[in-house]
Design a protein around this motif. Structure first.
Motif, PDB file in Angstrom:
ATOM      1  N   GLU A  38       0.827  -1.201   0.000  1.00 24.92           N
ATOM      2  CA  GLU A  38       0.000   0.000   0.000  1.00 24.92           C
ATOM      3  C   GLU A  38       0.869   1.261   0.000  1.00 24.92           C
ATOM      4  OE1 GLU A  38      -3.178   2.164   2.957  1.00 24.92           O
ATOM      5  OE2 GLU A  38      -3.405   0.008   2.603  1.00 24.92           O
ATOM      6  N   GLU A  39       0.693   2.077  -1.024  1.00 24.18           N
ATOM      7  CA  GLU A  39       1.413   3.338  -1.100  1.00 24.18           C
ATOM      8  C   GLU A  39       0.599   4.441  -0.440  1.00 24.18           C
ATOM      9  OE1 GLU A  39       1.969   4.919  -5.016  1.00 24.18           O
ATOM     10  OE2 GLU A  39      -0.165   4.921  -5.468  1.00 24.18           O
ATOM     11  N   VAL A 103       4.506   1.623   1.737  1.00 28.18           N
ATOM     12  CA  VAL A 103       5.585   2.305   1.033  1.00 28.18           C
ATOM     13  C   VAL A 103       5.135   3.731   0.730  1.00 28.18           C
ATOM     14  CG1 VAL A 103       6.446   0.172  -0.003  1.00 28.18           C
ATOM     15  CG2 VAL A 103       4.804   1.580  -1.259  1.00 28.18           C
ATOM     16  N   ALA A 104       6.093   4.578   0.392  1.00 34.77           N
ATOM     17  CA  ALA A 104       5.749   5.971   0.092  1.00 34.77           C
ATOM     18  C   ALA A 104       5.043   6.094  -1.254  1.00 34.77           C
ATOM     19  CB  ALA A 104       7.007   6.833   0.108  1.00 34.77           C
ATOM     20  N   SER A 105       5.562   5.390  -2.255  1.00 38.92           N
ATOM     21  CA  SER A 105       5.018   5.476  -3.610  1.00 38.92           C
ATOM     22  C   SER A 105       5.449   4.243  -4.390  1.00 38.92           C
ATOM     23  CB  SER A 105       5.549   6.742  -4.310  1.00 38.92           C
ATOM     24  OG  SER A 105       5.356   6.675  -5.705  1.00 38.92           O
ATOM     25  N   VAL A 106       4.672   3.917  -5.423  1.00 38.80           N
ATOM     26  CA  VAL A 106       5.051   2.782  -6.261  1.00 38.80           C
ATOM     27  C   VAL A 106       6.284   3.085  -7.101  1.00 38.80           C
ATOM     28  CG1 VAL A 106       2.731   1.848  -6.387  1.00 38.80           C
ATOM     29  CG2 VAL A 106       3.477   3.509  -8.114  1.00 38.80           C
ATOM     30  N   ASN A 107       6.658   4.332  -7.180  1.00 38.22           N
ATOM     31  CA  ASN A 107       7.813   4.707  -7.999  1.00 38.22           C
ATOM     32  C   ASN A 107       9.012   5.112  -7.148  1.00 38.22           C
ATOM     33  OD1 ASN A 107       6.551   4.312 -10.606  1.00 38.22           O
ATOM     34  ND2 ASN A 107       5.324   6.111 -10.146  1.00 38.22           N
ATOM     35  N   THR A 108       9.222   4.369  -6.070  1.00 35.03           N
ATOM     36  CA  THR A 108      10.356   4.597  -5.184  1.00 35.03           C
ATOM     37  C   THR A 108      11.078   3.277  -4.930  1.00 35.03           C
ATOM     38  OG1 THR A 108       8.885   4.326  -3.271  1.00 35.03           O
ATOM     39  CG2 THR A 108       9.319   6.579  -4.014  1.00 35.03           C
ATOM     40  N   PRO A 109      12.329   3.342  -4.493  1.00 41.29           N
ATOM     41  CA  PRO A 109      13.082   2.113  -4.223  1.00 41.29           C
ATOM     42  C   PRO A 109      12.432   1.216  -3.171  1.00 41.29           C
ATOM     43  CG  PRO A 109      14.585   3.972  -4.415  1.00 41.29           C
ATOM     44  CD  PRO A 109      13.200   4.543  -4.412  1.00 41.29           C
ATOM     45  N   ASP A 110      11.726   1.814  -2.192  1.00 39.57           N
ATOM     46  CA  ASP A 110      11.130   0.966  -1.158  1.00 39.57           C
ATOM     47  C   ASP A 110      10.013   0.083  -1.721  1.00 39.57           C
ATOM     48  OD1 ASP A 110       9.539   3.242  -1.494  1.00 39.57           O
ATOM     49  OD2 ASP A 110       8.896   3.300   0.604  1.00 39.57           O
ATOM     50  N   ARG A 134      10.323   3.092 -15.786  1.00 39.03           N
ATOM     51  CA  ARG A 134      11.491   2.554 -15.081  1.00 39.03           C
ATOM     52  C   ARG A 134      11.077   1.530 -14.017  1.00 39.03           C
ATOM     53  NH1 ARG A 134      16.241   6.349 -12.386  1.00 39.03           N
ATOM     54  NH2 ARG A 134      17.645   4.646 -11.790  1.00 39.03           N
ATOM     55  N   THR A 135      10.028   1.851 -13.265  1.00 38.62           N
ATOM     56  CA  THR A 135       9.536   0.915 -12.253  1.00 38.62           C
ATOM     57  C   THR A 135       9.009  -0.348 -12.914  1.00 38.62           C
ATOM     58  OG1 THR A 135       8.950   2.675 -10.686  1.00 38.62           O
ATOM     59  CG2 THR A 135       7.821   0.560 -10.437  1.00 38.62           C
ATOM     60  N   LEU A 136       8.235  -0.168 -13.958  1.00 35.76           N
ATOM     61  CA  LEU A 136       7.632  -1.311 -14.650  1.00 35.76           C
ATOM     62  C   LEU A 136       8.704  -2.254 -15.186  1.00 35.76           C
ATOM     63  CD1 LEU A 136       4.846  -2.403 -15.384  1.00 35.76           C
ATOM     64  CD2 LEU A 136       4.990  -1.124 -17.524  1.00 35.76           C
TER      65      LEU A 136
END
Length: 259
Positions: A38-39, A103-110, A134-136
């Motif tokens: 969950e972001e 997590v903070a966001s789906v587009n972060t390292p965490d 990039r995440t995908l």
């Protein structure tokens, strides 16, 4: 494929909320190894600036006003929401047996760290940020999304509402599709059309579509886990939609009876 094969790990990615919880509960009831990632919801100020850059400040402000009115009006839709939950035998209550990683966001390292921890065979997204290219590219398994609209005609937000406004009630429905670098542009796994009640409004269209379409979400996950997923590219026009500005919502309500 044996039932034991459905014990593979599944990650459900969301920013939380009533509708995603319905999908989480439905998938967790079918598959024994579900984890939610969950972001944090995107701040409205960030959303407003991005929309203003794309659509102009007037339209962005009008959309924000609609979102605020919709949030304030939720209590007036409570009775219909309860009816929908009962009609489709779904629950929006949080399931304490389903683990959640924040997590903070789906587009972060965490987020990528969380995915590595879960090691899913499939990622199911519902009501979260758009995954960056990039995440995908960094994800190790197929990613599928639940979209409350029929692709590609009603991509983006409020697909059910816009189908009705467009006089296209036969395309009031939802899509489960593969996620690619676009917005609701990936190939379709399943789609389903339903008929809204006269008591439904923009406050309940997404809930109705979610509650009535858990079956196609389950089928899509089963197909991916069983390596039998068959996708197709829907024909027809492709259009991106957003929440209507407050004046558009009011006009469609008064002139067309579509609220």
């Amino acid at each position: 494929m044996s039932e034991a094969s459905f014990e593979q790990p599944i990650a459900i990615v969301t920013a939380g909320g009533m509708n995603p919880q319905i999908m989480i509960n439905a998938l967790a009831a079918r598959f024994p190894n579900v984890t939610v990632i969950e972001e944090q919801p995107e701040p409205k100020s960030v959303l407003l600036k991005r929309r203003a850059k794309k659509l102009g400040w007037i339209n962005a402000g009008g959309q924000l006003a609609t979102m605020i009115v919709s949030r304030l009006g939720k209590k007036f839709a409570a009775a219909r929401q309860t009816e929908i939950l009962k009609e489709f035998a779904v629950s929006a209550e949080q399931n304490p047996h389903v683990p959640v990683i924040h997590v903070a966001s789906v587009n972060t390292p965490d987020f990528l760290d969380a995915v590595r921890t879960v090691s899913p065979a499939v990622i199911f997204t519902v009501s979260c940020r758009i995954l960056s290219a990039r995440t995908l590219a960094a994800l190790p398994c197929p990613v599928i999304n639940f979209h409350a609209g029929i692709n590609p005609a009603y991509r983006g937000q409020m697909g059910g509402y816009w189908s009705l406004v467009s006089g296209d009630a036969n395309n009031f429905g939802a899509t489960v599709h593969l996620v690619d670098a676009g917005i609701d542009t990936g190939e379709t796994l399943y789609e389903k059309r339903v008929t809204p009640s006269k008591s439904d409004t923009m406050l309940t269209y997404p809930l109705l579509l979610t509650a009535s379409c858990t079956d196609i979400a389950i089928k899509a996950v089963e197909d991916v886990l069983a390596s039998r997923a068959a996708t197709y590219k829907p024909s027809g026009p492709s259009k991106m939609y957003y929440n209507p500005p407050i004046w558009t919502w009011l006009w469609n309500g008064v002139s067309k009876g579509i609220w």
